[in-house]
Design an enzyme around this catalytic site. Structure first.
Site, PDB file in Angstrom:
ATOM      1  N   ALA A 354       0.978  -1.291  -0.088  1.00  0.00           N
ATOM      2  CA  ALA A 354       0.077   0.082  -0.041  1.00  0.00           C
ATOM      3  C   ALA A 354       0.861   1.216   0.049  1.00  0.00           C
ATOM      4  O   ALA A 354       2.041   1.116   0.277  1.00  0.00           O
ATOM      5  CB  ALA A 354      -0.885   0.022   1.244  1.00  0.00           C
ATOM      6  N   MET A 355       0.285   2.492  -0.355  1.00  0.00           N
ATOM      7  CA  MET A 355       0.962   3.529  -0.292  1.00  0.00           C
ATOM      8  C   MET A 355       0.257   4.673   0.321  1.00  0.00           C
ATOM      9  O   MET A 355      -0.944   5.094   0.056  1.00  0.00           O
ATOM     10  CB  MET A 355       1.370   3.796  -1.820  1.00  0.00           C
ATOM     11  CG  MET A 355       2.061   5.227  -1.853  1.00  0.00           C
ATOM     12  SD  MET A 355       3.830   5.221  -1.260  1.00  0.00           S
ATOM     13  CE  MET A 355       3.907   7.155  -0.534  1.00  0.00           C
ATOM     14  N   GLU A 356       1.020   5.521   1.253  1.00  0.00           N
ATOM     15  CA  GLU A 356       0.136   6.538   2.231  1.00  0.00           C
ATOM     16  C   GLU A 356       0.110   7.675   1.476  1.00  0.00           C
ATOM     17  O   GLU A 356       0.196   8.790   2.261  1.00  0.00           O
ATOM     18  CB  GLU A 356       1.242   6.556   3.391  1.00  0.00           C
ATOM     19  CG  GLU A 356       2.596   7.097   3.129  1.00  0.00           C
ATOM     20  CD  GLU A 356       3.766   6.510   3.151  1.00  0.00           C
ATOM     21  OE1 GLU A 356       3.378   5.214   2.414  1.00  0.00           O
ATOM     22  OE2 GLU A 356       4.805   6.849   3.130  1.00  0.00           O
ATOM     23  N   ASN A 357      -0.163   8.089   0.185  1.00  0.00           N
ATOM     24  CA  ASN A 357      -0.511   9.261  -0.347  1.00  0.00           C
ATOM     25  C   ASN A 357      -1.339  10.018   0.593  1.00  0.00           C
ATOM     26  O   ASN A 357      -2.448   9.431   0.973  1.00  0.00           O
ATOM     27  CB  ASN A 357      -0.938   9.156  -1.950  1.00  0.00           C
ATOM     28  CG  ASN A 357      -0.450   7.867  -2.651  1.00  0.00           C
ATOM     29  OD1 ASN A 357       0.922   8.225  -2.950  1.00  0.00           O
ATOM     30  ND2 ASN A 357      -1.023   6.825  -3.113  1.00  0.00           N
ATOM     31  N   HIS A 389      -1.377   1.100   9.226  1.00  0.00           N
ATOM     32  CA  HIS A 389       0.305   1.431   8.992  1.00  0.00           C
ATOM     33  C   HIS A 389       0.091   2.677   8.248  1.00  0.00           C
ATOM     34  O   HIS A 389       0.724   3.770   8.369  1.00  0.00           O
ATOM     35  CB  HIS A 389       0.864   0.271   7.958  1.00  0.00           C
ATOM     36  CG  HIS A 389       2.251   0.613   7.582  1.00  0.00           C
ATOM     37  ND1 HIS A 389       3.362   0.092   8.090  1.00  0.00           N
ATOM     38  CD2 HIS A 389       2.793   1.569   6.677  1.00  0.00           C
ATOM     39  CE1 HIS A 389       4.395   0.662   7.371  1.00  0.00           C
ATOM     40  NE2 HIS A 389       3.933   1.325   6.524  1.00  0.00           N
ATOM     41  N   GLU A 390      -0.596   2.884   7.035  1.00  0.00           N
ATOM     42  CA  GLU A 390      -0.783   3.894   6.066  1.00  0.00           C
ATOM     43  C   GLU A 390      -1.554   5.188   6.825  1.00  0.00           C
ATOM     44  O   GLU A 390      -1.134   6.416   6.610  1.00  0.00           O
ATOM     45  CB  GLU A 390      -1.832   3.420   4.991  1.00  0.00           C
ATOM     46  CG  GLU A 390      -1.306   2.206   4.154  1.00  0.00           C
ATOM     47  CD  GLU A 390       0.351   2.182   3.900  1.00  0.00           C
ATOM     48  OE1 GLU A 390       0.772   3.498   3.810  1.00  0.00           O
ATOM     49  OE2 GLU A 390       1.036   1.225   3.812  1.00  0.00           O
ATOM     50  N   HIS A 393       1.039   6.885   8.755  1.00  0.00           N
ATOM     51  CA  HIS A 393       1.950   7.858   8.075  1.00  0.00           C
ATOM     52  C   HIS A 393       1.304   9.202   7.687  1.00  0.00           C
ATOM     53  O   HIS A 393       1.818  10.054   7.317  1.00  0.00           O
ATOM     54  CB  HIS A 393       2.097   7.126   6.525  1.00  0.00           C
ATOM     55  CG  HIS A 393       3.186   6.207   6.740  1.00  0.00           C
ATOM     56  ND1 HIS A 393       4.590   6.474   7.177  1.00  0.00           N
ATOM     57  CD2 HIS A 393       3.382   4.844   6.096  1.00  0.00           C
ATOM     58  CE1 HIS A 393       5.360   5.517   6.811  1.00  0.00           C
ATOM     59  NE2 HIS A 393       4.523   4.477   6.327  1.00  0.00           N
ATOM     60  N   GLU A 412       9.452   4.137   8.169  1.00  0.00           N
ATOM     61  CA  GLU A 412       8.857   3.097   7.944  1.00  0.00           C
ATOM     62  C   GLU A 412       8.788   2.288   9.212  1.00  0.00           C
ATOM     63  O   GLU A 412       7.987   1.474   9.607  1.00  0.00           O
ATOM     64  CB  GLU A 412       9.456   2.188   6.851  1.00  0.00           C
ATOM     65  CG  GLU A 412       9.341   2.689   5.648  1.00  0.00           C
ATOM     66  CD  GLU A 412       7.861   3.001   5.268  1.00  0.00           C
ATOM     67  OE1 GLU A 412       6.899   2.536   5.878  1.00  0.00           O
ATOM     68  OE2 GLU A 412       7.480   3.890   4.101  1.00  0.00           O
TER      69      GLU A 412
HETATM   70 ZN   LIG Z   1       5.115   2.713   5.257  1.00  0.00          ZN
END
Ligand SMILES: [Zn+2]
Ligand SMILES: *[C@@H]1O[C@H](CO)[C@@H](O)[C@H](O)[C@H]1NC(C)=O
Ligand SMILES: *[C@@H]1O[C@H](CO)[C@@H](O)[C@H](O)[C@H]1NC(C)=O
Ligand SMILES: *[C@@H]1O[C@H](CO)[C@@H](O)[C@H](O)[C@H]1NC(C)=O
Length: 968
Positions: A354-357, A389-390, A393, A412
Site C-alpha cells: 500500500a502507499m500512504e499518499n 500502517h498507512e 503515516h 517505515e
Molecule cells: Zn510505510
C-alpha cells in the site's frame, strides 16, 4: 509504504506442506516494496504527434562531467518550489497509430530563488516536451513586478540523473519568484511506477485504470518537479477524463465540468489545493470504480474499488475500521487529521502492499478488500494492520517528513510499530500487538544476524541514486526499525514516548526533520518527568542500536551471576568487516522473571555486569515479552531448569517467551553457542502446547530443518517425530470444532488450527490428508466450496499436491475466475504445490505472461514454486535461463527481486549448488543483479553456512529424531 510481499498466515502454510518454510530462519521475506522499472523501452514508434523531442544537446564540456550540477543526483539548493499547477490527461485507450497508452500534461511551478543562479534543474524522467515559441522545453515568467526573466539559452534532458536542464542567459535574482511552464507527454505504461496503468476484466471487457505510485522517485515520471522530500509545496491538480470515469487526487474534488478538446467532450475535475507536502505523496487516479463512504467528525471516508467488488460489499470492513483507527491516531499523536477527506482505493495492479499518499491511500486489492465468504482471518488481520500502517503515516511521514531518504528507517519503522497499536484499537480481541514478535522481531533477527547486514541509519551522502533509495525499503528499515522503536517506547514508558512524539510533530508540522530531532523531543519528555533509571540520553542509548548493524546475544550465567553481551552472528565464522563506532556493544535494557516472579529492569551498558546468583530450582527468564531487540543465552543449568518448566508447567512462562525460548534456542544452536540437540529439546513439550505463538515459532525454525533435510535420510525420522508432536494438536482442534464443523473462537486459535492441519498433513497423518482431499473433491464435484476461508490455503495445497492435472486445472480456472484477490492469492500459492514437474514448469512459464500472472505477482509465484522441494531445481533452472529478461522486468530497485534470489537459493547446501551459484554470479556479471546484488552475496554466504551446518549436525540430528520417534 506498506509491506508488500507479506507472507500471510494462509500463504505461509502452503509452503510448509511441501517441505519449505515461508520463513526459513535466514531469509528476508518480510517486507517488500518493489518497483519495477523497465530498463529497455521497446516502443514501436519513435515519434508521437503531440510532441517534438528536443534537438538541443547538452553543451560539450572539457572538464570531467561529474563537476556539472546536472550530473549530480541531488538538487542544488538554489530554487525552492512553492506552488504547482498541474493538469494531466491520461488516455485510457491506446493511441491508434503507435499502440501506446499515453498521458499529456501541462504544468507550472512557482519557485523562489534562494541563491542566484543561471541554471534551472528540475526532475523529469521519461517525459517528452513540447517546445514553446522560444524553441525550448519550458517557458519562464517573472512574478515580481519590475523584474525581468532571464531567457533560456539551452534546454535538454539529462537522462542519467533525470533532469530537465535549462540554461539561462543571466541570473535569477535572490528572493525573487518565477513561474516555469511546461507541456509534456508521457507513456501510461504498465510498469507500476509514476503515472501508470492497471488493467482488469469488467463488464464489457478490458478496463483501464490510470493510477500512480510516486514513492520514492517517480513523481518526476508524471510531471517535471523538484522531486525531493524536503521540497514541499502546495499542489493545484486538475485531471481531464472521460465521461463515466471518476477522477481522484489528494485534495477534495472542487468541481467537475464538461469540456471540449478538439472534437471530444470530456470531464475536467479540479481539486482543492493540497496542504504543503512532498512530491512522493501525490496521487492521481482515473477509473470507473465505485465507492462507499461515511463521515466521521467532518472527515469524509471513502473506499474505492472495482464496482463489482464494492457491490459485493468487499469494502465494508475497511470502511468500518478506518474511522476508529483514524480517531485512535488523532489521540495518539494529539493532532487533528488535517485533511477533509480520507480516500482509500484498491488497485488490481500495485507493486507494494500500500502507499500512504496524503488523502488518497492506494492498496493492493488483497490489502483492502474483505469478503467473509473468501477471506481468512489472516487476510483480515493484514487489512487491519496495513490500513493502520498507512493512516499512521498521515502524520508521521506526511505531516512531518524526513528530510532525506537516508532516514527512511524511522518513517517505515515507526509506521511498522504503531500499525499494531492502531490495529489493536480496531480489533481489541485479537492480541495483535503480540504478533510483532513473530512478524518483525524474529523475522528480522534472521537477516540482522548476518555479517552482510547493515545499520538502520545511512549517511545522507551515501544515498543518492534512485536505486540506492529503493534499496532502503528492506526488512531492516521496516522490521528492525519497528523493533527498536518498540523497545524505546517500552523503556521510556508509553506516556513519555508519546509526549515526545507529540511535541516533535507539533514543531515540524508541514516541514521536514531528521531522526535526531525525534530523539531531542523524546529527551525533552524524559527530562520533563525525570530520567528514571536511564543510563544515558535517548540519543546515546539509541545510537548503539541505530548506528551499528546487528544485535547482541545477552548471556546470563545464573550460577556465577555474570551477565555479558556479544554481537550475535548466525555464522560464528563469518567475518565482520564493517567497522562499528561502538565496537559491537549495545546499551541494553534487560528485564527478567525469576521462577515466575517479574523482576525489575536493569541495564547492561558495558561488556559484563554482575547480577544475582540463583540457587536450587530457581530459574531465570530474560527479555520478557521480547521487548528488547536481543537474544538470550543461559548457562546449561538454567537451560535445563527452563526445559523442565516447559515440560511440567509451561503456562508459568508467558506465551511470547515460550515462542522466544524456541526461537532463541534454535538460533543459538545455529551460531554454535548451544548444541542443536538442546534446541530440538525445546520442541518436546509441544505435544501439550495449544497456543499459536510457540507453535509458529517452532515451525518457522523447523522449516530450516526441512530445507536442509527434505532430500536426505533425516527426513523420515523427522517426519515421524513431528507427526507424533502434532497429532494431539490436530485432535484438540478436531474436538473444539466439532469435527471441523465450527470455527475456533480466538484469532490466534484460528491461526493455530491452520498449523495443526498443515503440519499434520505435511507429516503424513492419514486422517488429515483424507480430510483435505475430501473437501477439495467435494468442491470440484459440487462446484460449491465447502472449505472455510481460514483453511483454504492449506487444504488447496494438500489436495493439489496429492492430485494431478485435473486438480491443477480446476484450481487454475478458479484462480482465473476468482472475484476477490485474496481467493486468487490462495490459489496462486497452492498451484505451486503440485508434485508434477511438467505442471510446475508450465506454471513457471506463465509468470512471463502478464495476461496469466500479473507482473506484481510474478516473482512471488516463482518463489512459491521454489519452496516446493520438487519445484526448487526447476525454478533455479528457469531463473538462470531467463535471467536477462527477469532482470529487465523486475531488477531495477526492486525488493521482491532480492526475495526472488533468496527464495530460489534458500535450500542450497551442497558444494555443487555453491559452484552453480558462483557460476551464475560470474555469468551474469554483465547483466547485473541490481537491487539483488546483496542477495546474491547473501545467498553465497548462506549456502556456505548451510554446508557447514549440515556437516556439523546431520549425525546428531538424525540420531535424536530416531530416538525420539522410537518413543512413540
Ligand atoms: Zn510505510
Ligand atoms: C518520447 O519520445 C521518444 C523518442 O522520440 C519516443 O520513443 C517515445 O515513444 C515518446 N514517448 C511518448 C509517450 O510519446
Ligand atoms: C492552473 O493552470 C490552468 C491552465 O493551465 C489555469 O487555467 C488555472 O487558472 C491555473 N490555476 C491556478 C491556481 O493557478
Ligand atoms: C535523453 O533521452 C531523450 C529521449 O530518449 C533524447 O532525445 C535525449 O537526447 C537524451 N538526452 C541526453 C542528454 O542524452
Amino acid at each position: 509504504m506498506g509491506k508488500g510481499f507479506f507472507i500471510s498466515k494462509g500463504v505461509g502454510v502452503v509452503c510448509i506442506i511441501l517441505g519449505a518454510g515461508a520463513v526459513a530462519t535466514i531469509i528476508a521475506l518480510s517486507v517488500v516494496y518493489s518497483q519495477e522499472k523497465a530498463k529497455n523501452e521497446n516502443h514501436v514508434s519513435p515519434t508521437n504527434g503531440a510532441t517534438t523531442p528536443t534537438t538541443s544537446k547538452p553543451p560539450t564540456t572539457t572538464t570531467t562531467p561529474s563537476n556539472n550540477p546536472w550530473d549530480k543526483y541531488r538538487l542544488p539548493q538554489s530554487l525552492v518550489p512553492e506552488i504547482y499547477n498541474i493538469t494531466l490527461w491520461p488516455r485510457l485507450t491506446p493511441d491508434p497509430k503507435t499502440g501506446l497508452y499515453i498521458f499529456t500534461g501541462v504544468s507550472s511551478v512557482e519557485f523562489k530563488c534562494a541563491e542566484e543562479t543561471n541554471l534551472i534543474l528540475i526532475h523529469s524522467n521519461k517525459l517528452n516536451y513540447t517546445n514553446y515559441e522560444n524553441n525550448h522545453m519550458a517557458k519562464l515568467i517573472p512574478l515580481d513586478s519590475g523584474s525581468k526573466a532571464p531567457s533560456i539559452v539551452s534546454s535538454w534532458l539529462q537522462n542519467e540523473t533525470q533532469y530537465l536542464v535549462l540554461k539561462l542567459d543571466s541570473k535569477l535574482m535572490k528572493d525573487h519568484r518565477y513561474r516555469l511552464h511546461t507541456t509534456f507527454t508521457g507513456e501510461l505504461a504498465d510498469d507500476l511506477g509514476g503515472f501508470y496503468r492497471s488493467e482488469y476484466k469488467g463488464d464489457g471487457g478490458k478496463k483501464i485504470v490510470a493510477t500512480t505510485q510516486m514513492q520514492p522517485t517517480d513523481a518526476r515520471k508524471a510531471f517535471p518537479c523538484f522531486d525531493e522530500p524536503a521540497m514541499k509545496a502546495v499542489f493545484h491538480i486538475t485531471l481531464i477524463h472521460d465521461h463515466g470515469t471518476v477522477a481522484l487526487s489528494n485534495g477534495e474534488e472542487k468541481e467537475t465540468r464538461i469540456v471540449s478538446i478538439g472534437d471530444q467532450t470530456l470531464l475536467q475535475t479540479d481539486f482543492e489545493p493540497t496542504e504543503k507536502m512532498s512530491t512522493y505523496l501525490l496521487a492521481f487516479i482515473v477509473s470507473d470504480f465505485g465507492y462507499i463512504n461515511n463521515t466521521i467528525d467532518n472527515v469524509m471516508i471513502r473506499i474505492f474499488a472495482r464496482k463489482s467488488a464494492i457491490e459485493a460489499g468487499q469494502g465494508v470492513y475497511a470502511l468500518s475500521i478506518t474511522g476508529p483507527i483514524l480517531k485512535f491516531f488523532e489521540k495518539y499523536y494529539n493532532s487533528t487529521y488535517p485533511l477533509p477527506k480520507s480516500d482509500q482505493i484498491a488497485l488490481p495492479d500495485f507493486n507494494a502492499g500500500a502507499m500512504e499518499n496524503w488523502g488518497l491511500i492506494t492498496y493492493r486489492e488483497t490489502a483492502l478488500l474483505y469478503d467473509e465468504a473468501f477471506s481468512s482471518n489472516g487476510n483480515k488481520e493484514r487489512i487491519a494492520t496495513i490500513i493502520s500502517h498507512e493512516l499512521a503515516h498521515m502524520w508521521f511521514g506526511n505531516l512531518v517528513t524526513l528530510r532525506w531518504w537516508n532516514d527512511l528507517w524511522l518513517n517505515e519503522g515507526f509506521a511498522s510499530y504503531v500499525e499494531y497499536l492502531g490495529a489493536h484499537e480496531a480489533e481489541p480481541e485479537w492480541n495483535v500487538k503480540d504478533l510483532i514478535v513473530l512478524n518483525d522481531v524474529h523475522r528480522v533477527f534472521a537477516i540482522d544476524a548476518l555479517a552482510s547486514s547493515h545499520p538502520l541509519s545511512s549517511k545522507e551522502e551515501d544515498i543518492q541514486k534512485p536505486a540506492q533509495i529503493s534499496e532502503l525499503f528492506d526488512a531492516i528499515s521496516y522490521s528492525k526499525g519497528a523493533s527498536v522503536l518498540r523497545m524505546l517506547s517500552d523503556f521510556l514508558s508509553e506516556g513519555v514516548f508519546t509526549m515526545g512524539l507529540r511535541t516533535y510533530l507539533a514543531e515540524f508540522a508541514y516541514g521536514n526533520a531528521v531522526y535526531t530531532d525525534l530523539w531531542k523531543h523524546l529527551q525533552m519528555a524524559v527530562d520533563n518527568v525525570g530520567s528514571g533509571d536511564l543510563p544515558g540520553t535517548v540519543h546515546n542509548i539509541m545510537n548503539t542500536w541505530v548506528l551499528q548493524m546487528g544485535f547482541p546475544v545477552v548471556t546470563i550465567n545464573a550460577t556465577t551471576g555474570v551477565i555479558s553481551q556479544k554481537h550475535f552472528l548466525l555464522d560464528p565464522d563469518s567475518e565482520v568487516t564493517a567497522p562499528s563506532p561502538f565496537n559491537y556493544e549495545w546499551i541494553i535494557p534487560i528485564n527478567w522473571m525469576k521462577t515466575g516472579d517479574i523482576q525489575i529492569r536493569r541495564w547492561l551498558s558495558g561488556k559484563t555486569v554482575e547480577s544475582m546468583k540463583l540457587t536450587g530450582s530457581d530459574w531465570l527468564l530474560a527479555n520478557l515479552n521480547v521487548v528488547g531487540y536481543y537474544r538470550v543465552n543461559y548457562d546449561q543449568g538454567n537451560w535445563d531448569r527452563l526445559l523442565e518448566v516447559l515440560s511440567t508447567a509451561h503456562a508459568t512462562i508467558p506465551v511470547i517467551n515460550r515462542a522466544q525460548l524456541v526461537d532463541d534456542a534454535f538460533n543459538l544452536a545455529r551460531a554454535k553457542l548451544i548444541p542443536t540437540v538442546l534446541a530440538l529439546k525445546t520442541t518436546k513439550y509441544l505435544g501439550k502446547e495449544t497456543e499459536y505463538m510457540p507453535w509458529e515459532s517452532a515451525l518457522n525454525n523447523l522449516d530450516f530443518f526441512y530445507l536442509m533435510f527434505d532430500r536426505s535420510e533425516v527426513y523420515g525420522p523427522m517426519q515421524d517425530y513431528l507427526r507424533k508432536q502434532v497429532i494431539p494438536l490436530f485432535n484438540h482442534y478436531k474436538n473444539i470444532t466439532d469435527n471441523w464443523a465450527k470455527v475456533p473462537k480466538g484469532h490466534m486459535d484460528q491461526y493455530n488450527q491452520v498449523n495443526a492441519i498443515s503440519l499434520a498433513c505435511r507429516t503424513g497423518h492419514q486422517e488429515c490428508q483424507t480430510l483435505t482431499q475430501a473437501w477439495f473433491k467435494q468442491w470440484m464435484d459440487e462446484k460449491i466450496n465447502p472449505i472455510h476461508p481460514n483453511l483454504r490455503s492449506t487444504a488447496y495445497c494438500n489436495a493439489i499436491a496429492a492430485g494431478g492435472a485435473k486438480e491443477w486445472e480446476f484450481a487454475w480456472s478458479e484462480f482465473q475466475n476468482a472475484t476477490i484477490a485474496s481467493e486468487a492469492e490462495k490459489l496462486r500459492a497452492a498451484l505451486a504445490c503440485t508434485k508434477q514437474p511438467w505442471l510446475l514448469n508450465r506454471y513457471l512459464e506463465y509468470t512471463l505472461d502478464s495476461k496469466l500472472i500479473r507482473k506484481q505477482d510474478a516473482t512471488s509465484t516463482i518463489v512459491y514454486i521454489a519452496n516446493n522441494v520438487i519445484g526448487q531445481s526447476l525454478a533455479w533452472d528457469f531463473i538462470r535461463a531467463h535471467w536477462s529478461y527477469i532482470f529487465t522486468q523486475y531488477g531495477g530497485g526492486s525488493f521482491s527481486f532480492s526475495n526472488l534470489i533468496n527464495g530460489v537459493t534458500k535450500r542450497f547446501s551442497s558444494d555443487f549448488e555453491l559452484k552453480q551459484l558462483k557460476q551464475f554470479k560470474a555469468n551474469n556479471a554483465e547483466v547485473g543483479f541490481g537491487s539483488g546484488t546483496l542477495a546474491v552475496d547473501q545467498s553465497i554466504e548462506r549456502t556456505i553456512a548451510n554446508m557447514k551446518w549440515i556437516a556439523d549436525n546431520k549425525k546428531s540430528v538424525l540420531s535424536w529424531f530416531k530416538a525420539e520417534a522410537k518413543l512413540l
